[in-house]
Design a protein around this motif. Structure first.
Motif, PDB file in Angstrom:
ATOM      1  N   LYS A  71       0.837  -1.204   0.000  1.00 42.54           N
ATOM      2  CA  LYS A  71       0.000   0.000   0.000  1.00 42.54           C
ATOM      3  C   LYS A  71       0.865   1.244   0.000  1.00 42.54           C
ATOM      4  O   LYS A  71       0.624   2.195  -0.736  1.00 42.54           O
ATOM      5  CB  LYS A  71      -0.927  -0.002   1.209  1.00 42.54           C
ATOM      6  N   GLN A 103       1.476   4.406  -2.911  1.00 40.91           N
ATOM      7  CA  GLN A 103       1.114   5.772  -2.550  1.00 40.91           C
ATOM      8  C   GLN A 103       2.358   6.647  -2.580  1.00 40.91           C
ATOM      9  O   GLN A 103       3.177   6.611  -1.658  1.00 40.91           O
ATOM     10  CB  GLN A 103       0.493   5.813  -1.155  1.00 40.91           C
ATOM     11  N   ASN A 105      -6.599   9.319   3.448  1.00 42.79           N
ATOM     12  CA  ASN A 105      -6.034   8.272   2.600  1.00 42.79           C
ATOM     13  C   ASN A 105      -4.709   7.738   3.135  1.00 42.79           C
ATOM     14  O   ASN A 105      -3.929   7.145   2.391  1.00 42.79           O
ATOM     15  CB  ASN A 105      -5.863   8.804   1.172  1.00 42.79           C
ATOM     16  N   TYR A 113      -2.093   9.361   4.697  1.00 44.46           N
ATOM     17  CA  TYR A 113      -0.876  10.167   4.618  1.00 44.46           C
ATOM     18  C   TYR A 113      -0.584  10.896   5.930  1.00 44.46           C
ATOM     19  O   TYR A 113      -1.513  11.365   6.600  1.00 44.46           O
ATOM     20  CB  TYR A 113      -0.994  11.204   3.507  1.00 44.46           C
ATOM     21  N   PRO A 165       3.932   7.094   3.611  1.00 42.60           N
ATOM     22  CA  PRO A 165       3.569   8.160   2.666  1.00 42.60           C
ATOM     23  C   PRO A 165       3.260   9.462   3.393  1.00 42.60           C
ATOM     24  O   PRO A 165       2.604   9.464   4.436  1.00 42.60           O
ATOM     25  CB  PRO A 165       2.332   7.608   1.956  1.00 42.60           C
ATOM     26  N   GLY A 192      -2.272   9.131  -5.364  1.00 43.49           N
ATOM     27  CA  GLY A 192      -2.173   8.177  -4.267  1.00 43.49           C
ATOM     28  C   GLY A 192      -3.241   7.103  -4.298  1.00 43.49           C
ATOM     29  O   GLY A 192      -3.453   6.404  -3.300  1.00 43.49           O
ATOM     30  N   GLY A 229      -6.311   7.372  -4.090  1.00 46.80           N
ATOM     31  CA  GLY A 229      -7.181   7.619  -2.948  1.00 46.80           C
ATOM     32  C   GLY A 229      -8.620   7.902  -3.323  1.00 46.80           C
ATOM     33  O   GLY A 229      -8.991   7.963  -4.495  1.00 46.80           O
TER      34      GLY A 229
END
Length: 474
Positions: free
Chosen positions: A23, A27, A127, A129, A212, A342, A344
């Motif tokens: 994941k 990203q 998302n 970050y 990320p 990303g 997202g």
């Protein structure tokens, strides 16, 4: 049995770790760098020759440079509100720079970005970050407007629209204070603001290299006051005008900072998995010796020199290097592009005005990103549709109603020297209708401008040309 359970748990942990790593690898980190009040041609990649900007130019060289990029306002605070939300800021009443001229129905505590708006920080947080805002905020001074309440895990900067780059020797206001999250940094610890923002950016990258992150790096260079480092002033001793010399020195500090951020990404092996967007917040100002080149007008106007800006984007392996993109784009596009990069999903539900630019600049979508772009601040409004640019100014001057409509063909007249409104009345009427339709979706300004409408009327007259005249009507 016990060993079987342990093995099963280890296997589950390994799978979970692999999923998390996968994941993370899908990203990219996202960094949005904003410069303040820089001139359109003061960057080498936009034709500048007097002030070297090799690091900023490097973003364009390794990615895409936008020739027709716009911001949603020609002054700092509403422009940033657009960048941060991906929405025309007039939709939530943020039409002017912050002031104490509160509109009926609102309080002074409402001056700032409406808390109901989702920021790019909120979206990136949702998302997965880690988020940080560095530098100039200019989105309100109340606790509810503070970056840590607006989608950012960390904040290192000041809340107002400007401050000295060096330490204040006397008293200073809270909006000029430098914050490290909730703590105020003592003025005795302040060296040179551009360098300090870069220091924070590079340390954040190193500390968050394994997950990320999203960084909003909003430099206040090259906004006034014209505070430059002595050694850089000496480097530009050949520039006779002292204001321009200070501007050049400040631009160099900015470019050096961008270079250090790039170097840290490479040092941490993150440069290929980081998307970087660089954009200037509005046109060059009348008071900082910037140069907008062929673009007419300066900061504060609807002329191209007020709203067309330097913008570039790089993402190795995803965005081709050394390309230009010439269809109109706008700063509102940054938020949806960041989310899409990303992989997202949006947290917010309100209509975005920006679009994901990746399909357009990679060539998978050959259409134009926007049918039209719009602007309004007080009595002056504008729109661009294809190569047509319309400016409409409507207000009161000396107790008389004034309405002025200008039309330009930007393909043939980038400097907006010839008003074609009388020659093409059908085009004018069509664009005025679309502009009026757009305005139906806007909220009334929640506060007014301390400069008033007269300056906007005078600024957009065909006879008002040159920096000296524009300076008369800030």
């Amino acid at each position: 049995m016990k060993n079987t359970i342990i093995c099963a748990l280890l296997a589950t942990f390994s799978v979970s770790t692999a999923i998390a790593q996968n994941k993370s690898s899908n990203q990219p980190n996202v960094i949005v760098i904003v410069s303040d009040d820089a001139g359109y041609v003061d960057f080498g990649c936009y034709g500048g020759k007097q002030i070297p900007t090799p690091n900023i130019d490097g973003i364009a060289r390794r990615g895409t440079r936008f020739t027709d990029a716009y911001v949603s306002a020609s002054v700092c605070a509403p422009s940033r509100a657009g960048i941060l939300t991906g929405r025309y800021q007039q939709r939530f009443g943020f039409e002017h720079n912050t002031s104490n001229l509160v509109a009926p129905g609102y309080k002074i505590t409402d001056v700032g970005m409406d808390p109901s708006e989702q920021t790019i920080g909120n979206e990136m947080q949702a998302n997965g970050y880690k988020t940080i805002a560095i530098g100039k905020w200019h989105q309100g001074d109340e606790p509810k407007h503070f970056p840590l309440k607006r989608g950012f895990d960390e904040f290192y900067g000041f809340t107002g629209g400007h401050r000295d780059f060096f330490a204040y020797k006397g008293a200073r206001t809270n909006e000029h204070a430098l914050y490290n999250n909730n703590e105020i940094v003592p003025e005795s610890k302040i060296t040179y603001l551009t360098d300090m923002f870069t220091d924070k950016a590079t340390s954040f990258i190193a500390e968050n290299k394994d997950k990320p992150f999203f960084m909003y790096l909003s430099y206040n260079a090259v906004h006034t006051p014209m505070n430059a480092k002595k050694d850089l002033m000496e480097r530009y001793a050949s520039i006779q005008d002292t204001g321009r010399r200070a501007y050049a020195a400040m631009m160099t500090s900015l470019d050096d900072g961008v270079g250090r951020v790039m170097a840290m990404l490479k040092q941490q092996n993150l440069d290929k998995n980081t998307i970087i967007v660089f954009i200037n917040d509005n046109g060059g100002a009348t008071v900082n010796s910037s140069d907008n080149g062929p673009l007419r007008g300066m900061k504060g106007s609807k002329w191209e020199g007020g709203i067309r800006v330097a913008m570039m984007m790089k993402w190795p392996g995803h965005i081709a290097a050394n390309k230009t993109y010439s269809k109109p784009v706008i700063s509102l596009d940054i938020l949806p592009t960041a989310i899409a990069a990303g992989n997202g999903k949006r947290k917010g539900t309100k209509k975005l005005d920006g679009v994901n630019l990746l399909p357009y600049i990679t060539g998978s979508n050959k259409k134009t990103p926007h049918e039209a772009l719009y602007w309004r601040r007080g009595v002056a409004a504008a729109m661009r549709e294809n190569n047509w640019k319309l400016i409409r100014v409507k207000g009161r001057l000396e107790n008389k109603e004034v309405e002025n409509v200008l039309l330009f063909d930007l393909e043939k007249d980038i400097s907006e020297t010839t008003n074609l409104a009388l020659k093409y009345p059908a085009q004018v009427n069509k664009m005025l209708g679309k502009l009026a339709e757009w305005e139906k979706g806007l909220d009334k300004p929640h506060w007014g401008s301390s400069y008033g409408g007269k300056n906007q009327i005078m600024k957009h007259r065909m006879e008002t040309t040159g920096r000296d005249m524009e300076r008369m009507y800030p």
